[in-house]
Design an enzyme around this catalytic site. Structure first.
Site, PDB file in Angstrom:
ATOM      1  N   ARG A  34       4.097  -2.539 -31.739  1.00 50.38           N
ATOM      2  CA  ARG A  34       2.833  -1.850 -31.996  1.00 50.38           C
ATOM      3  C   ARG A  34       3.025  -0.769 -33.075  1.00 50.38           C
ATOM      4  NH1 ARG A  34      -2.645  -2.044 -31.892  1.00 50.38           N
ATOM      5  NH2 ARG A  34      -3.564   0.005 -31.522  1.00 50.38           N
ATOM      6  N   ILE A  42       1.952   3.612 -22.429  1.00 51.63           N
ATOM      7  CA  ILE A  42       2.538   3.109 -23.684  1.00 51.63           C
ATOM      8  C   ILE A  42       1.642   2.021 -24.293  1.00 51.63           C
ATOM      9  CG2 ILE A  42       4.507   1.786 -24.614  1.00 51.63           C
ATOM     10  CD1 ILE A  42       6.297   3.449 -22.692  1.00 51.63           C
ATOM     11  N   GLY A  47      -4.902   1.533 -24.535  1.00 51.64           N
ATOM     12  CA  GLY A  47      -6.125   0.740 -24.297  1.00 51.64           C
ATOM     13  C   GLY A  47      -5.818  -0.679 -23.863  1.00 51.64           C
ATOM     14  N   GLU A  70       6.173  -1.041   4.892  1.00 43.48           N
ATOM     15  CA  GLU A  70       7.436  -0.869   5.633  1.00 43.48           C
ATOM     16  C   GLU A  70       7.844   0.604   5.717  1.00 43.48           C
ATOM     17  OE1 GLU A  70      10.353  -3.865   5.428  1.00 43.48           O
ATOM     18  OE2 GLU A  70       8.961  -5.317   4.564  1.00 43.48           O
ATOM     19  N   THR A  77       5.773   4.503   4.767  1.00 41.46           N
ATOM     20  CA  THR A  77       5.365   5.219   3.551  1.00 41.46           C
ATOM     21  C   THR A  77       6.519   6.096   3.040  1.00 41.46           C
ATOM     22  OG1 THR A  77       4.602   7.084   4.873  1.00 41.46           O
ATOM     23  CG2 THR A  77       2.965   5.363   4.391  1.00 41.46           C
ATOM     24  N   GLU A 133       6.467   9.217   2.797  1.00 43.50           N
ATOM     25  CA  GLU A 133       6.587  10.378   3.696  1.00 43.50           C
ATOM     26  C   GLU A 133       7.448  10.019   4.910  1.00 43.50           C
ATOM     27  OE1 GLU A 133       3.720   9.205   2.425  1.00 43.50           O
ATOM     28  OE2 GLU A 133       3.162  10.819   1.058  1.00 43.50           O
TER      29      GLU A 133
HETATM   30  C1  LIG Z   1       0.096  -5.252   1.489  1.00 43.41           C
HETATM   31  C2  LIG Z   1       0.593  -4.788   2.838  1.00 43.41           C
HETATM   32  C3  LIG Z   1       1.398  -5.631   3.595  1.00 43.41           C
HETATM   33  C4  LIG Z   1       1.834  -5.246   4.870  1.00 43.41           C
HETATM   34  N1  LIG Z   1       2.558  -6.125   5.634  1.00 43.41           N
HETATM   35  C5  LIG Z   1       2.870  -5.784   6.923  1.00 43.41           C
HETATM   36  C6  LIG Z   1       3.496  -6.755   7.792  1.00 43.41           C
HETATM   37  O1  LIG Z   1       3.818  -7.880   7.378  1.00 43.41           O
HETATM   38  N2  LIG Z   1       3.725  -6.395   9.084  1.00 43.41           N
HETATM   39  C7  LIG Z   1       3.398  -5.165   9.579  1.00 43.41           C
HETATM   40  O2  LIG Z   1       3.643  -4.926  10.768  1.00 43.41           O
HETATM   41  N3  LIG Z   1       2.799  -4.223   8.780  1.00 43.41           N
HETATM   42  C8  LIG Z   1       2.519  -4.514   7.479  1.00 43.41           C
HETATM   43  N4  LIG Z   1       1.894  -3.586   6.667  1.00 43.41           N
HETATM   44  C9  LIG Z   1       1.523  -2.293   7.224  1.00 43.41           C
HETATM   45  C10 LIG Z   1       2.325  -1.107   6.656  1.00 43.41           C
HETATM   46  O3  LIG Z   1       3.628  -1.132   7.159  1.00 43.41           O
HETATM   47  C11 LIG Z   1       1.551   0.177   6.990  1.00 43.41           C
HETATM   48  O4  LIG Z   1       0.411   0.208   6.154  1.00 43.41           O
HETATM   49  C12 LIG Z   1       2.380   1.414   6.795  1.00 43.41           C
HETATM   50  O5  LIG Z   1       3.397   1.490   7.753  1.00 43.41           O
HETATM   51  C13 LIG Z   1       1.542   2.710   6.846  1.00 43.41           C
HETATM   52  O6  LIG Z   1       0.687   2.710   7.946  1.00 43.41           O
HETATM   53  P1  LIG Z   1      -0.878   3.069   7.741  1.00 43.41           P
HETATM   54  O7  LIG Z   1      -1.356   2.283   6.574  1.00 43.41           O
HETATM   55  O8  LIG Z   1      -1.571   2.896   9.035  1.00 43.41           O
HETATM   56  O9  LIG Z   1      -0.877   4.601   7.319  1.00 43.41           O
HETATM   57  P2  LIG Z   1      -0.939   5.884   8.300  1.00 43.41           P
HETATM   58  O10 LIG Z   1       0.185   5.834   9.262  1.00 43.41           O
HETATM   59  O11 LIG Z   1      -2.319   6.059   8.827  1.00 43.41           O
HETATM   60  O12 LIG Z   1      -0.637   7.069   7.266  1.00 43.41           O
HETATM   61  C14 LIG Z   1      -1.646   7.741   6.503  1.00 43.41           C
HETATM   62  C15 LIG Z   1      -0.969   8.851   5.698  1.00 43.41           C
HETATM   63  O13 LIG Z   1      -0.418   9.835   6.612  1.00 43.41           O
HETATM   64  C16 LIG Z   1       0.976   9.995   6.354  1.00 43.41           C
HETATM   65  N5  LIG Z   1       1.678  10.252   7.612  1.00 43.41           N
HETATM   66  C17 LIG Z   1       1.557   9.552   8.782  1.00 43.41           C
HETATM   67  N6  LIG Z   1       2.359  10.087   9.731  1.00 43.41           N
HETATM   68  C18 LIG Z   1       3.006  11.136   9.142  1.00 43.41           C
HETATM   69  C19 LIG Z   1       3.979  12.086   9.584  1.00 43.41           C
HETATM   70  N7  LIG Z   1       4.472  12.070  10.824  1.00 43.41           N
HETATM   71  N8  LIG Z   1       4.404  13.021   8.704  1.00 43.41           N
HETATM   72  C20 LIG Z   1       3.940  13.039   7.425  1.00 43.41           C
HETATM   73  N9  LIG Z   1       3.027  12.179   6.949  1.00 43.41           N
HETATM   74  C21 LIG Z   1       2.560  11.231   7.790  1.00 43.41           C
HETATM   75  C22 LIG Z   1       1.414   8.686   5.703  1.00 43.41           C
HETATM   76  O14 LIG Z   1       2.613   8.857   4.951  1.00 43.41           O
HETATM   77  C23 LIG Z   1       0.204   8.358   4.851  1.00 43.41           C
HETATM   78  O15 LIG Z   1       0.265   9.077   3.649  1.00 43.41           O
HETATM   79  C24 LIG Z   1       1.487  -3.945   5.374  1.00 43.41           C
HETATM   80  C25 LIG Z   1       0.706  -3.087   4.586  1.00 43.41           C
HETATM   81  C26 LIG Z   1       0.256  -3.486   3.336  1.00 43.41           C
HETATM   82  C27 LIG Z   1      -0.608  -2.537   2.533  1.00 43.41           C
END
Ligand SMILES: Cc1cc2nc3c(=O)[nH]c(=O)nc-3n(C[C@H](O)[C@H](O)[C@H](O)COP(=O)(O)OP(=O)(O)OC[C@H]3O[C@@H](n4cnc5c(N)ncnc54)[C@H](O)[C@@H]3O)c2cc1C
Length: 380
Positions: free
Chosen positions: A268, A337, A340, A363, A365, A367
């Site tokens: 580019r 990079i 647009g 698996e 977050t 956090e």
């Molecule tokens: C595309 C995709 C595929 C998935 N596949 C699977 C699967 O095959 N099998 C399965 O079992 N699950 C699966 N999941 C689920 C995934 O593991 C959960 O989404 C993840 O563990 C987070 O849970 P939650 O989305 O309910 O968030 P929540 O637990 O509601 O968390 C919300 C927010 O609060 C924060 N938080 C929560 N508790 C605390 C704490 N104690 N201290 C600080 N911060 C906190 C979190 O970090 C987050 O920012 C999948 C999710 C996605 C998006």
């Protein structure tokens, strides 16, 4: 530590790369747009023995180690994060749970079909109201004679509808106790078990994510994995391996976004110069390359420990946490990079940007990884 790839690992890398170029790359955007889960592609990956990478040959798998597993997930994810996520979930969650905790009879029955891609696996821990707090699950299994009766819902499950077999962790004891859950194997077609709503997602759109609904679903005691009350502890161990998978997935996405950006920055031209000649752009590339190498070293360390059957709780969480955050930062800079053009679907980086975010959520977050890491470093 010597992480130099062996000739064997290089062969696997070439095989995964060739497959991704020929059988995945041409269809990536079509699958993404339609949110299509390309099940035949998984059967083909099974024929190449990439659906049972860690499963010993006696159970129909490839009998390879974590370095080979890393390269398979990474090479696929460089091209398509969705396929990388599905291959990772199949290998490390459902198949990994059965491989690690099932009895001999269960292994002989399920592993050959999973490892060859004849059957697609799902793994259900998460529920609508219990994600990070998975130990507080509500989906329950009650003993009835020699059977168990399952009632409740799991959601966000990779292959929740298309999975041929699922490992499901259900509550079997008092809430808020460490031994209140048990793992079960449930086959598709069992009365009272159905896939529910399929999620319409931001990214990872070709990886199916759906509910699994249990309504008086009766299964024999022979489908129980391990002892009653061990399910949640088993799940945490499975997640140690699963987090290495997500680190590999994140690395693949980050490398894909970085390589596309590197090429584009040389092609580019603005102000009669390639944009790579502007320090603002070349420093972005320097940061991206440095962070990717650091994430790779953490991931290789976790793979090495796993190969040597050492505890990997802290190292897997570190690799997953860091690599996931790096994937998001690298994909973000990649869009910057491309500017647009990066904001359109004609170039690959907008998809990396959407897919990468899953790596800081699934698996556990970022956090939750920090909770796991801080517990480990404060242990003594
Ligand atoms: C595309 C995709 C595929 C998935 N596949 C699977 C699967 O095959 N099998 C399965 O079992 N699950 C699966 N999941 C689920 C995934 O593991 C959960 O989404 C993840 O563990 C987070 O849970 P939650 O989305 O309910 O968030 P929540 O637990 O509601 O968390 C919300 C927010 O609060 C924060 N938080 C929560 N508790 C605390 C704490 N104690 N201290 C600080 N911060 C906190 C979190 O970090 C987050 O920012 C999948 C999710 C996605 C998006």
């Amino acid at each position: 530590m010597n992480f130099e790839p062996t000739e064997f690992t290089e062969q696997i890398t070439r095989a995964a790369k060739d497959f991704a170029q020929q059988h995945i790359r041409p269809y990536v955007m079509e699958w993404d747009e339609k949110q299509e889960f390309p099940i035949d592609t998984f059967r083909e990956l099974g024929k190449l023995r990439m659906m049972g990478v860690l499963v010993p040959e006696e159970y129909g798998g490839s009998g390879m180690g974590y370095f080979e597993y890393k390269t398979v997930i990474e090479e696929i994810s460089k091209v398509c994060g969705s396929i990388g996520l599905s291959v990772a979930a199949h290998n490390s969650l459902c198949t990994g749970h059965i491989l690690t905790f099932a009895n001999e009879e269960q292994k002989k029955k399920y592993l050959p079909r999973l490892a060859t891609g004849q059957w697609i696996g799902a793994w259900g821990l998460t529920e609508p109201n219990t994600g990070s707090d998975a130990g507080n699950m509500k989906c329950a299994a009650a003993k009835d004679g020699m059977d168990w009766v399952l009632n409740g819902t799991k959601n966000w499950i990779t292959h929740g509808k298309s999975g041929d077999v699922a490992v499901v962790i259900c509550r079997t004891g008092e809430p808020r106790t460490s031994s209140n859950a048990t793992a079960f194997i449930v086959e598709k077609g069992t009365a009272g078990f159905a896939g529910g709503k399929k999620e319409n997602k931001l990214g990872m759109r070709a990886s199916e994510t759906a509910e699994m609904i249990f309504d008086n679903c009766r299964i024999p005691d022979a489908n129980r994995i391990g002892e009653v009350g061990e399910g949640f502890r088993q799940a945490l161990k499975v997640l140690d391996g699963g987090r290495i998978s997500i680190a590999c997935l994140a690395l693949g996405i980050a490398k894909g976004a970085y390589e596309a950006s590197l090429d584009y920055s040389k092609e580019r031209y603005q102000f009669d110069k390639p944009i790579s000649s502007f320090q603002a752009i070349s420093f972005k590339l320097a940061d991206m390359a440095t962070e990717i190498e650091a994430a790779e070293l953490l991931t290789l360390q976790a793979c090495d420990l796993k190969n040597r059957k050492q505890s990997v709780t802290k190292e897997a969480a570190m690799a997953k946490y860091y690599a996931g955050e790096v994937a998001v930062r690298v994909a973000n800079e990649a869009v910057q990079i491309f500017a647009g053009y990066g904001y359109t679907k004609d170039f690959p980086v907008e998809k990396y940007y959407r897919d990468a975010k899953l790596c800081t959520i699934g698996e556990g977050t970022s956090e939750i990884q920090k909770i796991v890491i801080s517990r480990e470093v404060l242990k003594d």
